[in-house]
Design a protein around this motif. Structure first.
Motif, PDB file in Angstrom:
ATOM      1  N   TRP A   1       8.100   0.483   2.637  1.00  0.00           N
ATOM      2  CA  TRP A   1       6.710   0.930   2.625  1.00  0.00           C
ATOM      3  C   TRP A   1       5.877   0.066   3.555  1.00  0.00           C
ATOM      4  O   TRP A   1       6.097  -1.136   3.708  1.00  0.00           O
ATOM      5  CB  TRP A   1       6.132   0.841   1.216  1.00  0.00           C
ATOM      6  CG  TRP A   1       4.708   1.333   1.155  1.00  0.00           C
ATOM      7  CD1 TRP A   1       4.285   2.617   0.997  1.00  0.00           C
ATOM      8  CD2 TRP A   1       3.518   0.534   1.285  1.00  0.00           C
ATOM      9  NE1 TRP A   1       2.917   2.680   1.015  1.00  0.00           N
ATOM     10  CE2 TRP A   1       2.411   1.413   1.202  1.00  0.00           C
ATOM     11  CE3 TRP A   1       3.289  -0.826   1.480  1.00  0.00           C
ATOM     12  CZ2 TRP A   1       1.102   0.969   1.286  1.00  0.00           C
ATOM     13  CZ3 TRP A   1       1.981  -1.267   1.575  1.00  0.00           C
ATOM     14  CH2 TRP A   1       0.900  -0.379   1.463  1.00  0.00           C
ATOM     15  N   HIS A   2       4.919   0.683   4.197  1.00  0.00           N
ATOM     16  CA  HIS A   2       3.908  -0.051   4.945  1.00  0.00           C
ATOM     17  C   HIS A   2       2.599   0.730   4.839  1.00  0.00           C
ATOM     18  O   HIS A   2       2.600   1.932   4.539  1.00  0.00           O
ATOM     19  CB  HIS A   2       4.306  -0.233   6.412  1.00  0.00           C
ATOM     20  CG  HIS A   2       4.532   1.064   7.134  1.00  0.00           C
ATOM     21  ND1 HIS A   2       3.511   1.875   7.580  1.00  0.00           N
ATOM     22  CD2 HIS A   2       5.681   1.706   7.486  1.00  0.00           C
ATOM     23  CE1 HIS A   2       4.003   2.939   8.175  1.00  0.00           C
ATOM     24  NE2 HIS A   2       5.328   2.873   8.124  1.00  0.00           N
ATOM     25  N   ALA A   3       1.515   0.061   5.091  1.00  0.00           N
ATOM     26  CA  ALA A   3       0.218   0.732   5.046  1.00  0.00           C
ATOM     27  C   ALA A   3       0.142   1.782   6.153  1.00  0.00           C
ATOM     28  O   ALA A   3       0.765   1.617   7.209  1.00  0.00           O
ATOM     29  CB  ALA A   3      -0.903  -0.296   5.215  1.00  0.00           C
ATOM     30  N   PRO A   4      -0.581   2.875   5.915  1.00  0.00           N
ATOM     31  CA  PRO A   4      -0.722   3.888   6.972  1.00  0.00           C
ATOM     32  C   PRO A   4      -1.282   3.278   8.252  1.00  0.00           C
ATOM     33  O   PRO A   4      -2.217   2.488   8.214  1.00  0.00           O
ATOM     34  CB  PRO A   4      -1.701   4.899   6.356  1.00  0.00           C
ATOM     35  CG  PRO A   4      -1.588   4.695   4.882  1.00  0.00           C
ATOM     36  CD  PRO A   4      -1.286   3.238   4.680  1.00  0.00           C
ATOM     37  N   SER A   5      -0.671   3.636   9.376  1.00  0.00           N
ATOM     38  CA  SER A   5      -1.075   3.061  10.654  1.00  0.00           C
ATOM     39  C   SER A   5      -0.795   4.052  11.770  1.00  0.00           C
ATOM     40  O   SER A   5       0.276   4.681  11.797  1.00  0.00           O
ATOM     41  CB  SER A   5      -0.313   1.752  10.921  1.00  0.00           C
ATOM     42  OG  SER A   5      -0.517   1.303  12.244  1.00  0.00           O
ATOM     43  N   VAL A   6      -1.720   4.174  12.696  1.00  0.00           N
ATOM     44  CA  VAL A   6      -1.508   5.073  13.834  1.00  0.00           C
ATOM     45  C   VAL A   6      -0.440   4.537  14.768  1.00  0.00           C
ATOM     46  O   VAL A   6       0.096   5.266  15.607  1.00  0.00           O
ATOM     47  CB  VAL A   6      -2.830   5.275  14.614  1.00  0.00           C
ATOM     48  CG1 VAL A   6      -3.854   5.967  13.747  1.00  0.00           C
ATOM     49  CG2 VAL A   6      -3.371   3.934  15.119  1.00  0.00           C
ATOM     50  N   HIS A   7      -0.128   3.246  14.647  1.00  0.00           N
ATOM     51  CA  HIS A   7       0.865   2.636  15.533  1.00  0.00           C
ATOM     52  C   HIS A   7       2.289   2.764  14.991  1.00  0.00           C
ATOM     53  O   HIS A   7       3.244   2.478  15.704  1.00  0.00           O
ATOM     54  CB  HIS A   7       0.538   1.151  15.745  1.00  0.00           C
ATOM     55  CG  HIS A   7      -0.834   0.912  16.303  1.00  0.00           C
ATOM     56  ND1 HIS A   7      -1.195   1.291  17.578  1.00  0.00           N
ATOM     57  CD2 HIS A   7      -1.939   0.349  15.744  1.00  0.00           C
ATOM     58  CE1 HIS A   7      -2.460   0.971  17.802  1.00  0.00           C
ATOM     59  NE2 HIS A   7      -2.942   0.392  16.699  1.00  0.00           N
ATOM     60  N   ALA A   8       2.423   3.176  13.742  1.00  0.00           N
ATOM     61  CA  ALA A   8       3.750   3.327  13.138  1.00  0.00           C
ATOM     62  C   ALA A   8       4.289   4.722  13.425  1.00  0.00           C
ATOM     63  O   ALA A   8       3.534   5.694  13.483  1.00  0.00           O
ATOM     64  CB  ALA A   8       3.685   3.087  11.639  1.00  0.00           C
TER      65      ALA A   8
ATOM     66  N   TYR B   1       5.212   7.324   8.133  1.00  0.00           N
ATOM     67  CA  TYR B   1       4.667   6.701   6.930  1.00  0.00           C
ATOM     68  C   TYR B   1       5.414   7.233   5.722  1.00  0.00           C
ATOM     69  O   TYR B   1       5.513   8.447   5.517  1.00  0.00           O
ATOM     70  CB  TYR B   1       3.175   7.003   6.794  1.00  0.00           C
ATOM     71  CG  TYR B   1       2.610   6.577   5.471  1.00  0.00           C
ATOM     72  CD1 TYR B   1       2.499   5.230   5.149  1.00  0.00           C
ATOM     73  CD2 TYR B   1       2.214   7.514   4.526  1.00  0.00           C
ATOM     74  CE1 TYR B   1       1.994   4.827   3.925  1.00  0.00           C
ATOM     75  CE2 TYR B   1       1.700   7.126   3.300  1.00  0.00           C
ATOM     76  CZ  TYR B   1       1.597   5.779   3.003  1.00  0.00           C
ATOM     77  OH  TYR B   1       1.110   5.372   1.792  1.00  0.00           O
TER      78      TYR B   1
END
Length: 380
Positions: free
Chosen positions: A266-273, A276
């Motif tokens: 899990w990771h926080a929502p990010s435009v760079h990932a 999600y």
């Protein structure tokens, strides 16, 4: 991947139960293991979906752009396919406990080595040879690293990996070693297996808290719950569903396993990932893996007694080994060179990898596995 568990696994006959254990028919056990074969292939296809459409990296070069653009609707779901590995580990715990029960240490080692290495050696050489072709866009490793990869010890030795998926085989090997030393060597009994599960669960938690690399390497706190959960499910298969201790092993394994899966994926929502994965989605897939193996263990798939599932199980390990790296080559050829649409390329690539898996099974595993097994354990 073996997978056979992942990672590969064994299609061993179910050990004869002790007189105190409720008798089960051969047909019932056969149908349950055939369903497990099908579940192995399902987990492998999940991983393939992740590698082809649920992540970035080399596969983006093969597509000529991000897989998220090739599969705008499906890519967010493909991203959860990496959890097929955790399902593999649950299956591995089940199958290794099954196949190791009643065996000598030598016979157990022979079954594991002969199951893992023939297709693995073939995959290493095949990927290296294809990557060395001048018109293939991917670089082959230097000869020293390739030779080191043949041992399956490239990760602890610090060599580059020929196969990206082989990190899971290193986890499988450590599980085999722990199980062999703690259960197979002294002789498998219910109490010894329960003690092994409890001891490993506690030791893995201590290792996680200690932050010691050696303990992490040996005890694998991130993956131990899945192997242990599979062992607990085998105890339910062997002794029946009214076993509260076995259920406790499974429950604790699920609780800790979902924790490590969420922590790792899990990771926080990010435009760079690239993608999600929600916490709820990760927990749901982990839970589904436990539920499906539990259903197999308790006879819920008795009706799935189809012979083709045995073939599916046989193809899972070689498919798992070759699909990622050779998939890059096939995707590039089909999509960018021949211009096939994305979904047609995806389906055809999976189909071609399954055909190649059948070739490896038929012409590598079937002749070499029994020879290698007899070479290690001539008494068989």
């Amino acid at each position: 991947m073996t997978a056979t568990e992942l990672t590969p696994g064994a299609r061993a006959a179910v050990p004869a139960p002790a007189p105190s254990i409720r008798a089960r028919s051969r047909e019932s056990d056969s149908s349950r293991l055939r369903a497990l074969d099908g579940l192995r292939l399902l987990a492998a296809l999940m991983v393939a979906a992740y590698h082809y459409g649920g992540r970035g990296g080399e596969i983006a070069g093969a597509w000529g752009g991000s897989p998220a653009h090739q599969f705008p609707t499906a890519a967010p779901y493909f991203a959860y396919g990496c959890l097929g590995v955790q399902i593999f580990f649950i299956i591995s715990g089940f199958v290794i406990c099954l196949s190791g029960w009643g065996r000598t240490l030598r016979a157990f080692i022979a079954s594991r080595i002969s199951r893992l290495y023939p297709a693995y050696w073939a995959a290493i050489l095949l990927v290296t040879a294809i990557f060395a072709l001048p018109w293939v866009a991917y670089k082959a490793l230097p000869p020293s690293d390739v030779l080191t990869n043949l041992t399956m010890l490239q990760q602890p030795l610090g060599a580059h990996r020929v196969l990206g998926v082989c990190w899971t085989l290193w986890a499988e090997m450590r599980f085999y070693a722990l199980f062999a030393l703690c259960v197979v060597l002294p002789g498998a009994t219910r109490s010894r297996v329960v003690l092994f599960c409890a001891g490993w669960t506690l030791a893995a938690a201590v290792a996680q808290a200690a932050h010691q690399p050696l303990l992490d390497t040996v005890l694998m706190p991130s993956y131990a719950p899945f192997f242990i959960g599979g062992i607990g499910l085998y105890l339910l298969h062997r002794y029946g569903w009214r076993d509260p201790i076995a259920w406790s092993i499974v429950l604790v394994s699920w609780l800790t396993g979902q924790h490590f899966a969420v922590a790792g994926l899990w990771h926080a929502p990010s435009v760079h990932a690239f993608s999600y994965r929600s916490t709820a989605g990760i927990i749901a897939v982990v839970t589904l893996g436990f539920v499906l193996v539990a259903a197999v263990a308790l006879g819920g798939f008795r009706w799935a007694n189809w012979r083709w599932l045995t073939v599916a199980g046989a193809l899972t390990y070689p498919f798992y080994l070759v699909h990622e790296h050779l998939g890059w080559v096939v995707v590039r050829a089909l999509h960018r060179t021949l211009g096939l649409p994305s979904y047609a390329t995806l389906m055809l690539t999976v189909g071609l990898m399954l055909v190649l898996a059948w070739v490896l099974h038929r012409w590598v595993e079937r002749p070499l596995t029994p020879l290698l097994k007899r070479g290690i354990d001539p008494r068989r």
